[in-house]
Design a protein around this motif. Structure first.
Motif, mmCIF file in Angstrom:
data_model
loop_
_atom_site.group_PDB
_atom_site.id
_atom_site.type_symbol
_atom_site.label_atom_id
_atom_site.label_comp_id
_atom_site.label_asym_id
_atom_site.label_seq_id
_atom_site.Cartn_x
_atom_site.Cartn_y
_atom_site.Cartn_z
ATOM 1 N N VAL A 200 0.839 -1.197 0.000
ATOM 2 C CA VAL A 200 0.000 0.000 0.000
ATOM 3 C C VAL A 200 0.876 1.251 0.000
ATOM 4 O O VAL A 200 1.797 1.365 0.818
ATOM 5 N N TRP A 201 0.622 2.136 -0.942
ATOM 6 C CA TRP A 201 1.332 3.419 -1.006
ATOM 7 C C TRP A 201 0.411 4.523 -0.506
ATOM 8 O O TRP A 201 -0.786 4.486 -0.742
ATOM 9 N N GLN A 202 1.024 5.492 0.144
ATOM 10 C CA GLN A 202 0.243 6.648 0.587
ATOM 11 C C GLN A 202 0.666 7.893 -0.181
ATOM 12 O O GLN A 202 1.857 8.157 -0.338
ATOM 13 N N VAL A 203 -0.336 8.627 -0.660
ATOM 14 C CA VAL A 203 -0.099 9.886 -1.360
ATOM 15 C C VAL A 203 -0.778 10.973 -0.538
ATOM 16 O O VAL A 203 -1.927 10.809 -0.130
ATOM 17 N N GLU A 204 -0.072 12.079 -0.300
ATOM 18 C CA GLU A 204 -0.705 13.183 0.426
ATOM 19 C C GLU A 204 -1.281 14.163 -0.578
ATOM 20 O O GLU A 204 -0.561 14.700 -1.414
ATOM 21 N N CYS A 205 -2.590 14.376 -0.458
ATOM 22 C CA CYS A 205 -3.252 15.315 -1.356
ATOM 23 C C CYS A 205 -3.804 16.425 -0.464
ATOM 24 O O CYS A 205 -4.957 16.390 -0.044
ATOM 25 N N GLY A 206 -2.950 17.386 -0.106
ATOM 26 C CA GLY A 206 -3.327 18.374 0.899
ATOM 27 C C GLY A 206 -3.556 17.652 2.216
ATOM 28 O O GLY A 206 -2.723 16.884 2.668
ATOM 29 N N ARG A 207 -4.725 17.862 2.794
ATOM 30 C CA ARG A 207 -5.042 17.218 4.077
ATOM 31 C C ARG A 207 -5.594 15.817 3.907
ATOM 32 O O ARG A 207 -5.878 15.137 4.897
ATOM 33 N N VAL A 208 -5.814 15.414 2.663
ATOM 34 C CA VAL A 208 -6.464 14.129 2.402
ATOM 35 C C VAL A 208 -5.448 13.069 1.988
ATOM 36 O O VAL A 208 -4.717 13.265 1.023
ATOM 37 N N PRO A 209 -5.388 11.946 2.713
ATOM 38 C CA PRO A 209 -4.501 10.875 2.269
ATOM 39 C C PRO A 209 -5.185 9.994 1.225
ATOM 40 O O PRO A 209 -6.395 9.777 1.282
ATOM 41 N N LEU A 210 -4.391 9.530 0.282
ATOM 42 C CA LEU A 210 -4.905 8.612 -0.732
ATOM 43 C C LEU A 210 -4.068 7.339 -0.645
ATOM 44 O O LEU A 210 -2.838 7.398 -0.678
ATOM 45 N N TYR A 211 -4.745 6.194 -0.490
ATOM 46 C CA TYR A 211 -4.042 4.921 -0.374
ATOM 47 C C TYR A 211 -4.167 4.149 -1.679
ATOM 48 O O TYR A 211 -5.283 3.971 -2.186
ATOM 49 N N LEU A 212 -3.038 3.703 -2.193
ATOM 50 C CA LEU A 212 -3.023 3.015 -3.485
ATOM 51 C C LEU A 212 -2.461 1.607 -3.330
ATOM 52 O O LEU A 212 -1.342 1.434 -2.833
ATOM 53 N N LEU A 213 -3.229 0.612 -3.748
ATOM 54 C CA LEU A 213 -2.778 -0.772 -3.642
ATOM 55 C C LEU A 213 -1.977 -1.157 -4.876
ATOM 56 O O LEU A 213 -2.287 -0.737 -5.988
ATOM 57 N N ASP A 214 -0.976 -1.999 -4.649
ATOM 58 C CA ASP A 214 -0.025 -2.319 -5.711
ATOM 59 C C ASP A 214 0.373 -3.789 -5.561
ATOM 60 O O ASP A 214 0.881 -4.197 -4.523
ATOM 61 N N THR A 215 0.120 -4.597 -6.586
ATOM 62 C CA THR A 215 0.398 -6.044 -6.468
ATOM 63 C C THR A 215 1.823 -6.409 -6.881
ATOM 64 O O THR A 215 2.158 -7.582 -6.912
ATOM 65 N N ASP A 216 2.646 -5.429 -7.192
ATOM 66 C CA ASP A 216 4.008 -5.756 -7.620
ATOM 67 C C ASP A 216 4.885 -6.083 -6.403
ATOM 68 O O ASP A 216 5.731 -5.288 -5.999
ATOM 69 N N VAL A 217 4.632 -7.257 -5.811
ATOM 70 C CA VAL A 217 5.413 -7.717 -4.648
ATOM 71 C C VAL A 217 5.851 -9.151 -4.897
ATOM 72 O O VAL A 217 5.195 -9.887 -5.635
ATOM 73 N N GLU A 218 6.952 -9.548 -4.253
ATOM 74 C CA GLU A 218 7.527 -10.856 -4.589
ATOM 75 C C GLU A 218 6.653 -12.032 -4.156
ATOM 76 O O GLU A 218 6.799 -13.132 -4.681
ATOM 77 N N GLN A 219 5.733 -11.799 -3.215
ATOM 78 C CA GLN A 219 4.842 -12.884 -2.778
ATOM 79 C C GLN A 219 3.889 -13.321 -3.894
ATOM 80 O O GLN A 219 3.297 -14.389 -3.821
ATOM 81 N N ASN A 220 3.704 -12.490 -4.899
ATOM 82 C CA ASN A 220 2.770 -12.809 -5.979
ATOM 83 C C ASN A 220 3.449 -13.557 -7.120
ATOM 84 O O ASN A 220 4.657 -13.436 -7.333
ATOM 85 N N SER A 221 2.637 -14.284 -7.890
ATOM 86 C CA SER A 221 3.125 -14.885 -9.124
ATOM 87 C C SER A 221 3.492 -13.757 -10.092
ATOM 88 O O SER A 221 3.050 -12.623 -9.929
ATOM 89 N N GLU A 222 4.283 -14.101 -11.103
ATOM 90 C CA GLU A 222 4.667 -13.107 -12.104
ATOM 91 C C GLU A 222 3.421 -12.416 -12.670
ATOM 92 O O GLU A 222 3.372 -11.208 -12.831
ATOM 93 N N GLU A 223 2.406 -13.242 -12.964
ATOM 94 C CA GLU A 223 1.196 -12.700 -13.571
ATOM 95 C C GLU A 223 0.512 -11.690 -12.638
ATOM 96 O O GLU A 223 0.113 -10.615 -13.058
ATOM 97 N N ASP A 224 0.404 -12.057 -11.362
ATOM 98 C CA ASP A 224 -0.264 -11.147 -10.430
ATOM 99 C C ASP A 224 0.565 -9.898 -10.136
ATOM 100 O O ASP A 224 0.021 -8.859 -9.772
ATOM 101 N N ARG A 225 1.869 -10.013 -10.294
ATOM 102 C CA ARG A 225 2.681 -8.802 -10.096
ATOM 103 C C ARG A 225 2.290 -7.735 -11.107
ATOM 104 O O ARG A 225 2.439 -6.548 -10.861
ATOM 105 N N GLN A 226 1.803 -8.198 -12.258
ATOM 106 C CA GLN A 226 1.387 -7.263 -13.312
ATOM 107 C C GLN A 226 -0.081 -6.832 -13.190
ATOM 108 O O GLN A 226 -0.562 -6.052 -13.998
ATOM 109 N N LEU A 227 -0.771 -7.392 -12.183
ATOM 110 C CA LEU A 227 -2.222 -7.183 -12.112
ATOM 111 C C LEU A 227 -2.616 -5.702 -12.087
ATOM 112 O O LEU A 227 -3.552 -5.285 -12.745
ATOM 113 N N THR A 228 -1.874 -4.930 -11.325
ATOM 114 C CA THR A 228 -2.236 -3.511 -11.244
ATOM 115 C C THR A 228 -1.359 -2.641 -12.146
ATOM 116 O O THR A 228 -1.307 -1.420 -11.987
#
Ligand SMILES: *Cc1c(COP(=O)(O)O)cnc(C)c1O
Length: 715
Positions: A200-228
């Motif tokens: 999960v990545w956090q982006v600060e948009c002024g006072r509002v946080p935005l959380y972005l999920l990202d499947t590019d992690v080694e626990q995933n299969s190659e295919e799922d790493r590309q999912l997002t």
């Protein structure tokens, strides 16, 4: 002793929060440090600052005498972040410390963060920015697309080429979310065929946080790493997996962060699985049965539907559903058909596929369309979901979309606003009285400001055209010619949007002879700038684009029709700030709202539009121009021909004469009256502060109070 922060530290802190992206004076600071690099880096301050050591930047800032501006800006940002007397502080008390969770598949905040494709994303970005400005407690939830949406080039044949480039999170204002012990947070979602993991990545948009999920992690299969990896890429299976991650994964990420939202706002049906995960959590944590958990989840849910185009509503077959939602279905204690029934208009119609929009309607108590007309269409379209009600009683209201004023308003126009509107206008931009003062700006000043913005657009368009031509090895002579295209003294019409066929980008080209006469009129010529992307799988859209590109290259149009590649937030900003007229001719009633024309209004441009979406409720006869009379012919071909004829008629009889009628000082006084009228009558209504206030009052507050009433229809 308090150590003074260095210039480098202050600018880096500013760059780490996207607040800077809606402060023209802060972007100006970054640009002044190195104008050439700023443009090459597509306005990315993080990469720009990395190219300077602290001492080097100190010297550079001294040379340019930037110190006091940097210090003032830095202070202003800190005050913004800390302020406790916002509109939200007074009006959103019932939310307490539990925010609204705003789910969206795309967020268009700034051109350097390429996780948006078009209108839906820009709307989400503007929603976050206004929530931040107003002080409404809200968090965004989305996906991090490393390859984003494609960049567009058009080849020799006028055919769209798509290119995906990989973003490095280190170049972006992203911070990886970690657990209390400092390790990266990893969430997971079960499917029948294995787990999908995401960081999960956090982006600060002024006072509002935005959380972005990202499947590019080694626990995933190659295919799922590309999912997002890509926005709106892949097939149905990619799609359901992305939506599983956005909805279910998003709710889990919030829980892992200790965020317990008071309201769930699903912006479009993509994230509707979120409700199911909230229900599961209530059953698990609070021991509720399914029905009770469903009722309580529904009470805190808000859903915004965005399209009357049937293909715009995601549908999945039973196989894909069972593979991906099977484990969740079991946790909810539902059988196969009972579960699929949540996504069917008629739960017992086993031939109906699972529709995300239906799920969203069934699991939220408040639902809205995005314009008055879209509300009417949506109630008709989804009537069967409430079989015992008449059309008027269908519980879908509407909140018309708006745009974030500081993002889209040109700096020079803002100077005019600052002078004639009340001092705190930007804090009260949703109030009609605040905009009255615009009528008092002298016509000459309005015109000169507009002309200067138009010049800027033309210079920029020539630069982009030259860059495009260089790719084909254009001669020096050809390039010199491009430096002459578009004349600031001639009427300039802009058209930029997705090349979805219903938007009919080539409508103005149905009658080429008339168009030629209009464009080449010796006294009153007309020029067009076109831009926009077609979805990679939309060949019909690409053909329409090809037609326009080929037309733009024809000698007989004398360079008065141009096509600019790669429509994005940056190009959009130039266009909406510089055109005289913004053309919009969708097939009514398929444009749910549209927002680009609202950006044009703020900058003094006039809309020439079919009475569809927001324009159907905005046009008053004198604040722009209308194509057609708002009637729809049952035969589409007849409708298209009728609109095409009327478009040319309005151009010839209304737009062109009004533009070229000048007084002795060469001012088009009546035209300028329309510009002012547009700003005064439309600025307050079609802006995102008003929109977020409406969401808070009509949707978030009742949902937080869990009152049982349905959303009333906002007149
Ligand atoms: C505003 C905007 C849109 C949405 O505009 P429409 O009126 O819905 O076409 C799309 N893309 C970009 C880059 C924008 O800035």
């Amino acid at each position: 002793m308090v150590l003074q922060k260095t210039i480098h530290e202050k600018l880096s802190e500013l760059a780490s929060n996207l607040w800077w992206s809606w402060q023209p004076d802060v972007s100006a600071l970054f640009r002044e440090i190195d104008p050439k690099r700023w443009s090459e880096l597509s306005h990315n301050p993080i990469v720009l600052l990395r190219e300077y050591g602290p001492d080097e930047l100190e010297v550079r800032a001294r040379e340019l005498v930037l110190h006091s501006r940097i210090n003032a800006t830095y202070r202003r940002w800190q005050e913004y972040m800390k302020s406790t007397d916002t509109w939200g502080d007074t009006h959103a008390g019932v939310l307490g410390h539990r925010p609204v969770a705003y789910f969206s598949a795309e967020f268009g905040i700034h051109e350097s963060l390429r996780i948006y494709s078009g209108g839906l994303g820009i709307l989400s970005g503007d929603h976050l920015k206004s929530a931040s400005d107003l002080g409404v407690p809200l968090v965004g939830v989305g996906l991090f697309y490393r390859k984003g949406y494609f960049t567009q080039q058009v080849n020799q044949d006028g055919w769209q080429q798509e290119e995906y480039s990989l973003a490095d999170p280190a170049d972006l204002p992203l911070t990886e979310v970690t657990t209390p012990d400092g390790t990266p947070l990893l969430i997971s979602v079960d499917t029948r065929t294995g787990q999908i993991f995401a960081r999960v990545w956090q982006v600060e948009c002024g006072r509002v946080p935005l959380y972005l999920l990202d499947t590019d992690v080694e626990q995933n299969s190659e295919e799922d790493r590309q999912l997002t990896a890509q926005l709106y890429g892949g097939n149905q299976r990619t799609r359901i997996r992305q939506e599983l991650l956005l909805g279910v994964g998003g709710v889990r990420a919030l829980a892992a962060l200790g965020i317990h939202p008071r309201v769930i706002h699903m912006n479009e049906g993509h994230s509707a699985f979120a409700s199911l995960e909230v229900i599961r959590m209530r059953m698990h944590d609070d021991g509720l049965g399914f029905e009770d958990a469903l009722r309580e989840t529904t009470a805190m849910g808000t859903f915004t539907t965005h399209t009357p185009v049937p293909a715009g509503h995601d549908r999945f077959d039973g196989g894909l559903m069972e593979e991906h939602l099977g484990p969740l279905r079991e946790a909810l204690g539902l059988d196969y058909e009972g579960f699929l029934g949540l996504g069917r208009v008629d739960p017992h119609n086993y031939s109906e596929t699972f529709c995300m929009t239906v799920l969203a309607f069934k699991t939220t108590r408040r639902a809205n369309a995005v314009s008055n007309l879209h509300g009417v269409i949506s109630r008709r379209m989804w009537q069967h979901l409430w079989p015992y009600r008449s059309e008027e009683e269908i519980p879908i209201g509407h909140i018309t979309n708006g745009v974030h004023v500081p993002t889209w308003l040109a700096q020079q126009m803002r100077v005019l606003y600052d002078r004639v509107l009340p001092a705190n206008w930007h804090l009260r931009s949703g109030e009609p009285e605040v905009w009255k003062g615009f009528e008092d700006v002298p016509s000459l000043e309005v015109w000169e400001t507009h002309q200067s913005l138009k010049n800027r657009l033309i210079v920029y368009a020539r630069y982009r055209l030259t860059r495009q031509a260089e790719r084909y090895g254009a001669s020096e002579e050809a390039k010199a010619e491009l430096q002459q295209v578009l004349d600031p003294q001639h009427l300039l019409i802009g058209f930029a949007r997705r090349f979805a066929p219903y938007k009919r980008a080539d409508l103005v080209m149905r009658d080429i002879d008339t168009l030629l006469n209009i464009v080449n009129d010796s006294k009153h010529p007309v020029q067009f700038i076109f831009a926009g992307k077609a979805h990679p799988a939309d060949d019909m859209g690409k053909q329409i684009m090809q037609r326009i590109v080929q037309m733009s290259r024809e000698k007989q149009f004398n360079g008065r029709i141009v096509f600019l590649e790669d429509y994005d937030i940056n190009l959009g900003r130039h266009l909406v700030q510089g055109v005289d007229v913004w053309l919009n001719n969708p097939r009514r009633p398929l444009e749910a709202s549209g927002t680009s024309g609202q950006k044009v209004v703020l900058n003094g441009g006039l809309n020439l539009s079919v009475l569809d979406g927001w324009w159907a409720e905005a046009f008053d006869g004198k604040n722009g121009f209308a194509i057609g009379d708002g009637l729809i012919h049952a035969n589409q071909e007849v409708q298209d021909q009728r609109d095409a004829d009327d478009l040319l008629r309005v151009l010839q009889e209304e737009v062109i004469p009004l533009y070229y009628t000048r007084n002795q000082d060469d001012l088009p006084l009546e035209w300028i009256e329309r510009m002012k009228r547009a700003v005064r009558t439309l600025g307050w209504r079609f802006n995102a502060d008003r929109m977020v206030m409406d969401y808070l009052n009509a949707s978030y507050v009742p949902a937080a109070g869990s009152t049982s009433c349905e959303m009333r229809i906002i007149p």
